[in-house]
Design an enzyme around this catalytic site. Structure first.
Site, PDB file in Angstrom:
ATOM      1  N   CYS A 159     -67.276  47.108 -19.554  1.00  0.00           N
ATOM      2  CA  CYS A 159     -67.362  45.637 -19.497  1.00  0.00           C
ATOM      3  C   CYS A 159     -68.558  45.180 -20.315  1.00  0.00           C
ATOM      4  O   CYS A 159     -69.560  45.893 -20.397  1.00  0.00           O
ATOM      5  CB  CYS A 159     -67.547  45.154 -18.061  1.00  0.00           C
ATOM      6  N   GLU A 167     -63.407  50.174 -23.808  1.00  0.00           N
ATOM      7  CA  GLU A 167     -62.241  50.311 -22.952  1.00  0.00           C
ATOM      8  C   GLU A 167     -61.296  49.149 -23.186  1.00  0.00           C
ATOM      9  O   GLU A 167     -61.713  48.027 -23.433  1.00  0.00           O
ATOM     10  CB  GLU A 167     -62.708  50.318 -21.490  1.00  0.00           C
TER      11      GLU A 167
END
Length: 406
Positions: A304, A338
């Site tokens: 994140c 990611e």
């Protein structure tokens, strides 16, 4: 019109004193059109929730194919019945004309060369207007499958010297989740319903930095030049703290107010958080962070990333991305973020990759392979190829010949 679809889109009609009014009502889950506050145009929406305010319904709407941070409460006057025939304002990028490159966005002639330009323009249009992008660029399909729209609970947070409008729902516990404005300590990220409770907390607080180890501090300016900035010297000076996931649950609650596509909250122990702060005489003021897994079998170097809205457009996001790749360099392996990336994340990473690759290519003399570029920048080979394609670097026409490894 199909019978089932007719039932879905026909709104009910309000009754007042036994008489029917001309203003229709809508049920949660129903489709409608709405005049959006962000551009004044009509868009297709889904009714997420409704409530009575001053005797009339107001509706919480989600703009279909738009990011959820645009969701909002609207009055019934802004809503209309959804027609099956799309309105011009609802047209997707592939039905809009070009800015002016000689022809329609999707060339009616079927010319292959025009089609290459079309794909690039369509992708740039989608990025600029927060539409779903390619399979690596958006989170919309992921959200629809796993996270149905939820009504934003907290509207405003006070964080340090800033008040920030929130973007998304966050699972704060009650009674904090039902307040309109939440007060946060910018050092510990503890949350309070009242300002006076926050002030009492700050008066007793001794530690004024994130609960971790300071692993980076920007250098001071040269002697006699207090206003100098350049290179690693910044004003205000910055620091980065490494925080264990066990101590980061309040950070995850805060980040969920501004990140919709990640669900990192219930199991954060396997992650490390790298918190970036501005530094002054009062302490360390958090401006953003990124997280990564402690042990990851994949090439992921970032899970994140968030720059708080009050600190955006200052280059902090690029610094955090560069910091993640510097950690990859020290680990001796290439990295990639990611997936899925949010729309803003996609733009930020592509901007970083483009700048780094152009700097690398500018210094190249002779042939260079994708693997050599990957080893030099720690950027994954697939990300390099996609970045060059997005920027319309056609390999056989590029000034710098690039050789694919066998």
């Amino acid at each position: 019109m199909a019978e089932g679809r007719d039932e879905d889109v026909r709104p009910a009609t309000r009754q007042q004193g036994g008489a029917s009014t001309s203003q229709p009502t809508f049920e949660p889950g129903q489709k409608a059109t709405c005049i959006a506050s962000f551009d004044g145009q009509q868009h297709m929406v889904e009714i997420v929730d409704r409530r009575v305010e001053r005797g009339d319904f107001i509706y919480y709407v989600h703009y279909i194919d738009r990011d959820r941070r645009l969701d909002e409460w609207v009055t019934a006057e802004k809503l209309g019945v959804w027609a099956l025939t799309p309105r011009p304002s609802l047209a997707r990028a592939d039905t809009l004309p070009t800015v002016s490159l000689g022809g329609d966005l999707l060339s009616p002639t079927g010319d292959v060369n025009n089609l290459k330009v079309t794909r690039r323009l369509k992708r740039k249009y989608e990025e600029a207007h927060h539409l779903p992008v390619d399979e690596h660029g958006g989170d919309h399909g992921h959200d629809k499958e796993h996270h149905p729209p939820r009504v934003k609970n907290i509207q405003v947070v006070e964080f340090g010297r800033y008040e920030m409008d929130t973007w998304y729902y966050s699972p704060y516990p009650e009674p904090y989740a039902s307040v309109n404005k939440l007060y946060l300590c910018e050092y510990t990220l503890k949350y309070f319903r009242k300002k006076k409770t926050l002030l009492r907390h700050l008066a007793k607080l001794d530690i004024r930095h994130p609960p971790g180890d300071e692993i980076y501090r920007s250098p001071p300016p040269p002697p006699g030049q207090p206003n100098y900035t350049g290179g690693a010297v910044t004003k205000p000076p910055i620091s980065v703290f490494e925080v264990d996931g066990k101590k980061a649950k309040n950070l995850c609650l805060l980040s969920k107010l501004f990140l919709d596509h990640k669900t990192l909250y219930y199991d954060v122990d396997p992650f490390l958080f790298y918190v970036m702060c501005e530094r002054d005489q009062h302490g360390y003021h958090m401006v953003g962070y990124f997280s990564k897994e402690k042990s990851c079998m994949e090439d992921y170097n970032l899970a994140c990333i968030l720059t708080l809205p009050a600190y955006q457009r200052k280059g902090y996001g690029k610094f955090l991305i560069a910091f993640a790749y510097e950690l990859s360099r020290r680990e001796g392996r290439v990295g990639t973020p990611e997936r899925p990336l949010s729309d803003l994340g996609t733009v930020s990473f592509r901007s970083y990759w483009t700048r780094v690759l152009l700097e690398q290519l500018r210094n190249v003399k002779g042939d260079v392979s994708i693997k050599e570029m990957s080893d030099a920048t720690m950027i994954r080979a697939q990300d390099i190829v996609e970045t060059l394609q997005v920027q319309c670097f056609v390999l056989d026409c590029c000034t710098w010949p690039i050789v694919y490894p066998h």
